[in-house]
Design a protein around this motif. Sequence first.
Motif, PDB file in Angstrom:
ATOM      1  N   ARG A  19       0.849  -1.186   0.000  1.00  0.00           N
ATOM      2  CA  ARG A  19       0.000   0.000   0.000  1.00  0.00           C
ATOM      3  C   ARG A  19       0.884   1.235   0.000  1.00  0.00           C
ATOM      4  O   ARG A  19       1.761   1.382   0.827  1.00  0.00           O
ATOM      5  CB  ARG A  19      -0.895  -0.008   1.244  1.00  0.00           C
ATOM      6  N   GLN A  20       0.687   2.085  -0.967  1.00  0.00           N
ATOM      7  CA  GLN A  20       1.523   3.272  -1.077  1.00  0.00           C
ATOM      8  C   GLN A  20       1.234   4.264   0.040  1.00  0.00           C
ATOM      9  O   GLN A  20       0.170   4.253   0.646  1.00  0.00           O
ATOM     10  CB  GLN A  20       1.314   3.938  -2.438  1.00  0.00           C
ATOM     11  N   GLU A  27       7.068   4.706  -7.006  1.00  0.00           N
ATOM     12  CA  GLU A  27       5.627   4.697  -6.765  1.00  0.00           C
ATOM     13  C   GLU A  27       4.982   6.017  -7.196  1.00  0.00           C
ATOM     14  O   GLU A  27       3.895   6.029  -7.795  1.00  0.00           O
ATOM     15  CB  GLU A  27       5.346   4.450  -5.282  1.00  0.00           C
ATOM     16  N   ALA A  28       5.656   7.130  -6.890  1.00  0.00           N
ATOM     17  CA  ALA A  28       5.114   8.436  -7.265  1.00  0.00           C
ATOM     18  C   ALA A  28       5.054   8.591  -8.772  1.00  0.00           C
ATOM     19  O   ALA A  28       4.112   9.187  -9.319  1.00  0.00           O
ATOM     20  CB  ALA A  28       5.969   9.543  -6.654  1.00  0.00           C
ATOM     21  N   ASP A  58       1.933  -2.265  -8.033  1.00  0.00           N
ATOM     22  CA  ASP A  58       2.074  -0.836  -7.728  1.00  0.00           C
ATOM     23  C   ASP A  58       1.079  -0.018  -8.537  1.00  0.00           C
ATOM     24  O   ASP A  58       0.512   0.972  -8.044  1.00  0.00           O
ATOM     25  CB  ASP A  58       3.499  -0.372  -8.033  1.00  0.00           C
ATOM     26  N   ALA A  59       0.863  -0.401  -9.798  1.00  0.00           N
ATOM     27  CA  ALA A  59      -0.100   0.321 -10.629  1.00  0.00           C
ATOM     28  C   ALA A  59      -1.518   0.145 -10.097  1.00  0.00           C
ATOM     29  O   ALA A  59      -2.287   1.117 -10.002  1.00  0.00           O
ATOM     30  CB  ALA A  59      -0.015  -0.173 -12.071  1.00  0.00           C
ATOM     31  N   TRP A  60      -1.871  -1.077  -9.734  1.00  0.00           N
ATOM     32  CA  TRP A  60      -3.212  -1.305  -9.184  1.00  0.00           C
ATOM     33  C   TRP A  60      -3.426  -0.505  -7.907  1.00  0.00           C
ATOM     34  O   TRP A  60      -4.481   0.091  -7.703  1.00  0.00           O
ATOM     35  CB  TRP A  60      -3.412  -2.786  -8.916  1.00  0.00           C
ATOM     36  N   MET A  61      -2.420  -0.505  -7.031  1.00  0.00           N
ATOM     37  CA  MET A  61      -2.534   0.252  -5.791  1.00  0.00           C
ATOM     38  C   MET A  61      -2.723   1.754  -6.057  1.00  0.00           C
ATOM     39  O   MET A  61      -3.451   2.440  -5.348  1.00  0.00           O
ATOM     40  CB  MET A  61      -1.288   0.040  -4.928  1.00  0.00           C
ATOM     41  N   ALA A  62      -2.054   2.259  -7.097  1.00  0.00           N
ATOM     42  CA  ALA A  62      -2.111   3.679  -7.426  1.00  0.00           C
ATOM     43  C   ALA A  62      -3.292   4.028  -8.326  1.00  0.00           C
ATOM     44  O   ALA A  62      -3.438   5.189  -8.729  1.00  0.00           O
ATOM     45  CB  ALA A  62      -0.811   4.099  -8.109  1.00  0.00           C
ATOM     46  N   HIS A  82      -3.692  -9.495  -2.313  1.00  0.00           N
ATOM     47  CA  HIS A  82      -2.231  -9.460  -2.253  1.00  0.00           C
ATOM     48  C   HIS A  82      -1.722  -8.488  -1.195  1.00  0.00           C
ATOM     49  O   HIS A  82      -0.535  -8.169  -1.169  1.00  0.00           O
ATOM     50  CB  HIS A  82      -1.670  -9.067  -3.626  1.00  0.00           C
ATOM     51  N   ALA A  83      -2.589  -8.015  -0.325  1.00  0.00           N
ATOM     52  CA  ALA A  83      -2.168  -7.102   0.736  1.00  0.00           C
ATOM     53  C   ALA A  83      -1.168  -7.803   1.654  1.00  0.00           C
ATOM     54  O   ALA A  83      -1.240  -9.018   1.874  1.00  0.00           O
ATOM     55  CB  ALA A  83      -3.375  -6.624   1.531  1.00  0.00           C
ATOM     56  N   VAL A  84      -0.236  -7.044   2.209  1.00  0.00           N
ATOM     57  CA  VAL A  84       0.826  -7.619   3.033  1.00  0.00           C
ATOM     58  C   VAL A  84       0.266  -8.442   4.178  1.00  0.00           C
ATOM     59  O   VAL A  84       0.741  -9.552   4.466  1.00  0.00           O
ATOM     60  CB  VAL A  84       1.749  -6.498   3.558  1.00  0.00           C
ATOM     61  N   GLU A  85      -0.751  -7.945   4.870  1.00  0.00           N
ATOM     62  CA  GLU A  85      -1.307  -8.679   6.011  1.00  0.00           C
ATOM     63  C   GLU A  85      -1.923 -10.003   5.580  1.00  0.00           C
ATOM     64  O   GLU A  85      -1.822 -11.013   6.290  1.00  0.00           O
ATOM     65  CB  GLU A  85      -2.342  -7.819   6.740  1.00  0.00           C
TER      66      GLU A  85
END
Length: 376
Positions: A180-181, A266-267, A289-293, A349-352
Amino acid sequence: MALKVMVISAGYDAQLNEMSHVWQALADRWAVAVQVVAPRHDQLKARRAPLSRAQHGGLSITWVEQAFPLRLSPEILALAQAFQPDVLFAGPREHLALAVALGREVHAPVLLHTEYFYADQRWLRRRDYLGISPLRGLMAQRVRRRTLAQAHTVCISDPQEQVHFQAGDAVAYLPWPHLRQAAAHPLPQSERDLSTLVYIGSLFRAKGAERLGVYLAQALAEIPDLQVRVVGPALDAIGQAALERIQAAGGARVQWQESLPRAEAEALIARAFCILSPGDGMGWGQIGDAWMAETPVIAACEHYDLRANVNCLIAATAPDFVAAVQRLRTQPAERARLAQGGQHSVAAHAVEAVAATLQGLLARAASATHRERAYG
């Protein structure tokens, strides 16, 4: 008593390596003691660790002066003997031999982490089948059997391989983590940079470097105001040729950097109107990273968790790619629709979520070994 896990990693940098965040979550929130050993120079990320050792709560890292893959050495053996892990966790397959050797010394089971297992073209190295294509399937099955005999569990991260899981094989699906960014709110589609297309990742044959060169060169030729940002090292002749082709096509409109800090990468993705995934596989970090952003993905084909017209557009040819670029530049509603599909896909796919799955696999392996010691 905390579960103790020794991790043999191909590279360990919390700014770049997604699995490092999973191990930190296990150490911080699941009471798992983690000892990592990794090469100091991470070739794929073009980074060198500034330290030889670090401690972050229940997680310890030792970077050794060895090239990938790591080999058994007095330093690594002493580390394992002092730590006395309950489980050894190794990735990728090149580290299995070291993990097995250490497992014998400290009487601990081995979990192998691999992106692919049943996909022969990804699972095998060329030298495994002597470059003779008819031998590839036979040798792939032979190497799989040997791997299953050596590892307690093979943890596979390609979601598409789940349909190939075979009864009796000690295999498990371990989702690849996506981070998560820091930015809580993705940049609205109306504020995206419509002039800049982004690719972040190493450039080499297996990752679709040749297609990357063809696609971006044609887009630069046909869209005069398009600019391209490429971030990642060229790791073979095909990757270098692709980079040169892109630079020749775009001149000053192409900016290449071998590496960027994760926050900057990420930015960059978060400002872009889309990213390109050129391979038939791999490149999962950039996709996540693209999906998160909420940045749309254009892919050459469906692989990983990519679904055509749901969380990506598919461009099977260079003209298709140019058309997809034009479509996304001019249709903010289309970008928003694909972004929503990406957000749905990345939740698993979240870290937790990955940490919880991994903790279960580690505990099961440790428990089985303890029972064997008690009753064996």
